[in-house]
Write an enzyme that holds these catalytic residues in place. Structure first.
Site, PDB file in Angstrom:
ATOM      1  N   GLY A 148       0.843  -1.200   0.000  1.00 12.32           N
ATOM      2  CA  GLY A 148       0.000   0.000   0.000  1.00 12.32           C
ATOM      3  C   GLY A 148       0.874   1.244   0.000  1.00 12.32           C
ATOM      4  O   GLY A 148       2.104   1.162  -0.078  1.00 12.32           O
ATOM      5  N   ARG A 186      -4.313   0.269   8.567  1.00  9.69           N
ATOM      6  CA  ARG A 186      -4.518   0.920   9.864  1.00  9.69           C
ATOM      7  C   ARG A 186      -5.947   0.681  10.338  1.00  9.69           C
ATOM      8  O   ARG A 186      -6.843   0.484   9.513  1.00  9.69           O
ATOM      9  CB  ARG A 186      -4.229   2.426   9.733  1.00  9.69           C
ATOM     10  CG  ARG A 186      -2.766   2.678   9.348  1.00  9.69           C
ATOM     11  CD  ARG A 186      -2.448   4.151   9.249  1.00  9.69           C
ATOM     12  NE  ARG A 186      -2.607   4.880  10.481  1.00  9.69           N
ATOM     13  CZ  ARG A 186      -1.698   4.936  11.464  1.00  9.69           C
ATOM     14  NH1 ARG A 186      -0.559   4.306  11.348  1.00  9.69           N
ATOM     15  NH2 ARG A 186      -1.924   5.639  12.559  1.00  9.69           N
ATOM     16  N   ALA A 237       3.365  -3.013   7.090  1.00  4.83           N
ATOM     17  CA  ALA A 237       2.550  -1.873   6.639  1.00  4.83           C
ATOM     18  C   ALA A 237       1.334  -2.427   5.898  1.00  4.83           C
ATOM     19  O   ALA A 237       1.216  -2.303   4.678  1.00  4.83           O
ATOM     20  CB  ALA A 237       3.376  -0.962   5.729  1.00  4.83           C
ATOM     21  N   HIS A 277       2.834  28.035 -19.405  1.00  8.63           N
ATOM     22  CA  HIS A 277       3.744  27.193 -20.187  1.00  8.63           C
ATOM     23  C   HIS A 277       5.177  27.489 -19.782  1.00  8.63           C
ATOM     24  O   HIS A 277       5.510  28.655 -19.565  1.00  8.63           O
ATOM     25  CB  HIS A 277       3.560  27.500 -21.676  1.00  8.63           C
ATOM     26  CG  HIS A 277       4.486  26.711 -22.553  1.00  8.63           C
ATOM     27  ND1 HIS A 277       4.305  25.356 -22.775  1.00  8.63           N
ATOM     28  CD2 HIS A 277       5.613  27.068 -23.224  1.00  8.63           C
ATOM     29  CE1 HIS A 277       5.279  24.932 -23.582  1.00  8.63           C
ATOM     30  NE2 HIS A 277       6.080  25.951 -23.865  1.00  8.63           N
ATOM     31  N   ASP A 321      -9.846   9.667  11.002  1.00 10.83           N
ATOM     32  CA  ASP A 321      -9.625   8.228  10.781  1.00 10.83           C
ATOM     33  C   ASP A 321     -10.589   7.364  11.582  1.00 10.83           C
ATOM     34  O   ASP A 321     -10.996   6.295  11.133  1.00 10.83           O
ATOM     35  CB  ASP A 321      -8.192   7.841  11.169  1.00 10.83           C
ATOM     36  CG  ASP A 321      -7.159   8.293  10.136  1.00 10.83           C
ATOM     37  OD1 ASP A 321      -7.538   9.021   9.199  1.00 10.83           O
ATOM     38  OD2 ASP A 321      -5.977   7.916  10.275  1.00 10.83           O
TER      39      ASP A 321
HETATM   40  C1  LIG Z   1       3.464   6.815   7.612  1.00 11.26           C
HETATM   41  C2  LIG Z   1       2.178   7.556   7.338  1.00 11.26           C
HETATM   42  C3  LIG Z   1       2.116   8.447   6.292  1.00 11.26           C
HETATM   43  C4  LIG Z   1       0.950   9.153   6.044  1.00 11.26           C
HETATM   44  N1  LIG Z   1       0.933  10.020   5.002  1.00 11.26           N
HETATM   45  C5  LIG Z   1      -0.190  10.718   4.737  1.00 11.26           C
HETATM   46  C6  LIG Z   1      -0.217  11.667   3.697  1.00 11.26           C
HETATM   47  O1  LIG Z   1       0.783  11.884   3.007  1.00 11.26           O
HETATM   48  N2  LIG Z   1      -1.365  12.348   3.483  1.00 11.26           N
HETATM   49  C7  LIG Z   1      -2.493  12.128   4.237  1.00 11.26           C
HETATM   50  O2  LIG Z   1      -3.511  12.782   3.991  1.00 11.26           O
HETATM   51  N3  LIG Z   1      -2.495  11.226   5.222  1.00 11.26           N
HETATM   52  C8  LIG Z   1      -1.374  10.527   5.505  1.00 11.26           C
HETATM   53  N4  LIG Z   1      -1.362   9.637   6.532  1.00 11.26           N
HETATM   54  C9  LIG Z   1      -2.616   9.428   7.282  1.00 11.26           C
HETATM   55  C10 LIG Z   1      -2.821  10.552   8.296  1.00 11.26           C
HETATM   56  O3  LIG Z   1      -1.744  10.580   9.199  1.00 11.26           O
HETATM   57  C11 LIG Z   1      -4.136  10.364   9.028  1.00 11.26           C
HETATM   58  O4  LIG Z   1      -5.179  10.225   8.102  1.00 11.26           O
HETATM   59  C12 LIG Z   1      -4.438  11.550   9.927  1.00 11.26           C
HETATM   60  O5  LIG Z   1      -3.410  11.749  10.862  1.00 11.26           O
HETATM   61  C13 LIG Z   1      -5.770  11.341  10.648  1.00 11.26           C
HETATM   62  O6  LIG Z   1      -6.015  12.418  11.481  1.00 11.26           O
HETATM   63  P1  LIG Z   1      -6.907  12.253  12.795  1.00 11.26           P
HETATM   64  O7  LIG Z   1      -7.007  13.624  13.379  1.00 11.26           O
HETATM   65  O8  LIG Z   1      -8.140  11.520  12.480  1.00 11.26           O
HETATM   66  O9  LIG Z   1      -6.076  11.305  13.774  1.00 11.26           O
HETATM   67  P2  LIG Z   1      -4.561  11.248  14.243  1.00 11.26           P
HETATM   68  O10 LIG Z   1      -3.678  12.120  13.454  1.00 11.26           O
HETATM   69  O11 LIG Z   1      -4.219   9.805  14.335  1.00 11.26           O
HETATM   70  O12 LIG Z   1      -4.602  11.880  15.702  1.00 11.26           O
HETATM   71  C14 LIG Z   1      -5.277  11.252  16.737  1.00 11.26           C
HETATM   72  C15 LIG Z   1      -4.798  11.838  18.053  1.00 11.26           C
HETATM   73  O13 LIG Z   1      -5.660  11.363  19.075  1.00 11.26           O
HETATM   74  C16 LIG Z   1      -4.910  11.157  20.260  1.00 11.26           C
HETATM   75  N5  LIG Z   1      -5.654  10.210  21.085  1.00 11.26           N
HETATM   76  C17 LIG Z   1      -5.915   8.906  20.839  1.00 11.26           C
HETATM   77  N6  LIG Z   1      -6.650   8.389  21.836  1.00 11.26           N
HETATM   78  C18 LIG Z   1      -6.871   9.386  22.724  1.00 11.26           C
HETATM   79  C19 LIG Z   1      -7.580   9.488  23.953  1.00 11.26           C
HETATM   80  N7  LIG Z   1      -8.210   8.436  24.500  1.00 11.26           N
HETATM   81  N8  LIG Z   1      -7.592  10.685  24.592  1.00 11.26           N
HETATM   82  C20 LIG Z   1      -6.961  11.763  24.074  1.00 11.26           C
HETATM   83  N9  LIG Z   1      -6.286  11.723  22.917  1.00 11.26           N
HETATM   84  C21 LIG Z   1      -6.238  10.557  22.253  1.00 11.26           C
HETATM   85  C22 LIG Z   1      -3.568  10.638  19.756  1.00 11.26           C
HETATM   86  O14 LIG Z   1      -2.544  10.916  20.688  1.00 11.26           O
HETATM   87  C23 LIG Z   1      -3.395  11.424  18.441  1.00 11.26           C
HETATM   88  O15 LIG Z   1      -2.603  12.570  18.657  1.00 11.26           O
HETATM   89  C24 LIG Z   1      -0.199   8.935   6.845  1.00 11.26           C
HETATM   90  C25 LIG Z   1      -0.144   8.033   7.903  1.00 11.26           C
HETATM   91  C26 LIG Z   1       1.020   7.354   8.160  1.00 11.26           C
HETATM   92  C27 LIG Z   1       1.071   6.389   9.318  1.00 11.26           C
END
Ligand SMILES: Cc1cc2nc3c(=O)[nH]c(=O)nc-3n(C[C@H](O)[C@H](O)[C@H](O)COP(=O)(O)OP(=O)(O)OC[C@H]3O[C@@H](n4cnc5c(N)ncnc54)[C@H](O)[C@@H]3O)c2cc1C
Length: 474
Positions: free
Chosen positions: A184, A274, A271, A446, A314
């Protein structure tokens, strides 16, 4: 237990959570953001999008320095200082997350460094790093707890030999032989980084192609490039039975069309996808519902089955992408603020930041076919682009998916360097309901790769300048 009150609490400080907290504060709400890290950023900034793109930038530089010999410019083979590279990547992450920390203060968001769990539909228990607990009563809550990597059975107990994306991004060492399980986008992006840094990279993917679910026509260009950069790509292959030995970790490959084989690696990067972080949140103490995959179910206003609780990013479903999380943040907060808005994007872009990049938005021709939607597809090969030739990168493709009746643009697929930047034009065009004439009459600068979008639109009328494609007779 100390008790606090919040008009709005946002749980999780990733691109979903911090975007929600900031907008809510801008709209005048009293906001508490619960996030264990010192600054917001989430997966994306600390261990996802940003560090991976910083390293991919370096990988591209290394590869281009090698390719320059073809243009008569010779560089010595790069010498890689892993410690400096790591500290540069950490500096990028620190700069951005620190900047978000400043914005928290400027907006007067109450950041509580803790983990949150629901006690009931209007109460959270916040547990901080030294296990002290607080009660937080809220009027509205937004869950934005993100996702975590899926593990592969058998690979959990193999100690330091097994990496997930977080460990791969730590850049603790450059393994000589790296196996990436999963073809992926995360596996291919990180595999590309390590291949550029000098590792022998092997990819094992169970499906018959890399990037399952992505337009095959686009993936072909990338596969060709990766065949050159990676040691091996095993498709229809399951990696199993890891055995730690003195000289590495032995993996068995069960190939669909051949006998099983074994190989030795120094590291294995798992990998394979998720999964949402929805367990351990006490959701069972609320009316919130989750589906079989653990995603929190929401309506098109990001509202869960519990009317005070919203979910975004997510944890609230595919596609698991940072920009989708921030978009949902806007919807949820505006709904809480009493606005009549809904989640109804015409196109969500996706980018694979490999070399070449692959990017797409809107309807693909494969989706059109499977859904029985009549479309016309035009293709402009980058071999006919002046800019691509000047970059020495003529292998690329721009594809438009068009409604033959209204001539409206329904989807775009791109492969080639810079595709990730170019796709934004496609998103705006699809959202604005542009037709092919709008695209072809818009003057594109261009020489740029963006001209391939204009010329692909002209192909629809049989009038592209740099390629001869007469209009098909009806
Ligand atoms: C290697 C990698 C590369 C990526 N590259 C891209 C890219 O190029 N472009 C793109 O669009 N997406 C990319 N992604 C995906 C992207 O990181 C996620 O889609 C994005 O971070 C989701 O945002 P979010 O706010 O839903 O959650 P997250 O960014 O996962 O943040 C969730 C937060 O919730 C906190 N949390 C969890 N449980 C609790 C709790 N009980 N209480 C309080 N806090 C809590 C965590 O500490 C975390 O900080 C990538 C992911 C990975 C792993």
């Amino acid at each position: 237990m100390a008790e606090q009150h919040a008009q709005l609490v946002v749980i999780g400080g990733g691109p979903g959570g911090y975007a929600a907290a900031f907008l809510a504060a801008d709209l005048g709400m009293q906001v508490t953001l619960v996030e264990p890290e010192a600054n917001p950023g989430g997966t994306c900034l600390y261990r996802g999008c940003i560090p991976s793109k910083a390293l991919l930038h370096v990988a591209r530089l290394i590869n281009e320095s090698r390719e320059a010999a073809a243009w008569g410019v010779n560089f010595s083979p790069p010498s890689i200082d892993l410690d400096r590279l790591r500290s540069w990547k950490e500096q990028v992450v620190g700069q951005l997350t620190g900047g978000l920390g400043q914005l928290v203060k400027q907006r007067k968001v109450n950041h509580v460094r803790a983990k949150a769990a629901f006690k009931d539909g209007s109460t959270l228990v916040l547990t901080d790093a030294d296990h002290t607990q607080h009660i937080l009563r809220f009027e509205q809550a937004i869950v934005a707890t993100g996702s975590r990597p899926v593990s592969v059975p058998g690979f959990e107990t193999t100690g330091g030999h097994v990496w997930y994306s977080r460990q791969a991004l730590d850049l603790s060492e450059g393994p000589r032989r790296l196996l990436v399980i999963g073809g992926g986008y995360i596996g291919l992006e990180l595999g590309s980084v390590y291949a550029a840094l000098g590792s022998e990279v092997t990819v094992a993917e169970m499906m018959p192609t890399l990037l399952p679910g992505v337009d095959r026509e686009l993936v072909r260009f990338l596969s060709k490039q990766l065949d050159r950069g990676f040691k091996d790509i095993f498709l229809k292959t399951r990696a199993s039975s890891p055995k730690v030995q003195k000289n590495g970790i032995k993996i068995t490959f069960d190939h669909e069309a051949a006998d099983s084989t074994t190989r030795l690696f120094d590291k294995v990067l798992v990998a394979v996808g998720r999964r949402p972080v929805s367990s351990g949140l006490g959701l069972e103490n609320t009316s919130v519902k989750v589906d079989d995959h653990g995603f929190i179910l929401t309506d098109d206003q990001q509202r869960t089955a519990d009317e005070r609780i919203f979910a975004i990013g997510d944890v609230a479903g595919e596609p698991m992408l940072a920009h989708k999380a921030s978009y949902e943040a806007r919807i949820a907060v505006e709904v809480i603020a009493g606005m009549n808005v809904r989640y109804e994007p015409a196109a969500i872009p996706a980018v694979v930041f490999t070399d070449p990049e692959i990017a797409w938005a809107g309807l693909s021709d494969a989706e059109a076919k499977s859904e029985g939607i009549p479309v016309q597809v035009t293709r402009f090969p980058w071999a006919a682009s002046g800019r691509a030739a000047a970059l020495g990168r003529s292998e690329g493709l721009t594809k438009l998916v068009i409604d033959p009746e209204s001539e409206r643009l329904l989807g775009v697929g791109l492969v080639g360097p810079g595709a990730g930047e170019m796709i934004a034009e496609a998103v705006v065009a699809i959202e604005m309901g542009a037709n092919v004439t709008d695209l072809s009459l818009s003057i594109h600068p261009h020489p740029t790769l963006s001209e391939t979008i204009k010329e692909a639109a002209e192909i629809f009328h049989g009038t592209a300048t740099h390629i001869y494609r007469p209009k098909r007779k009806k």
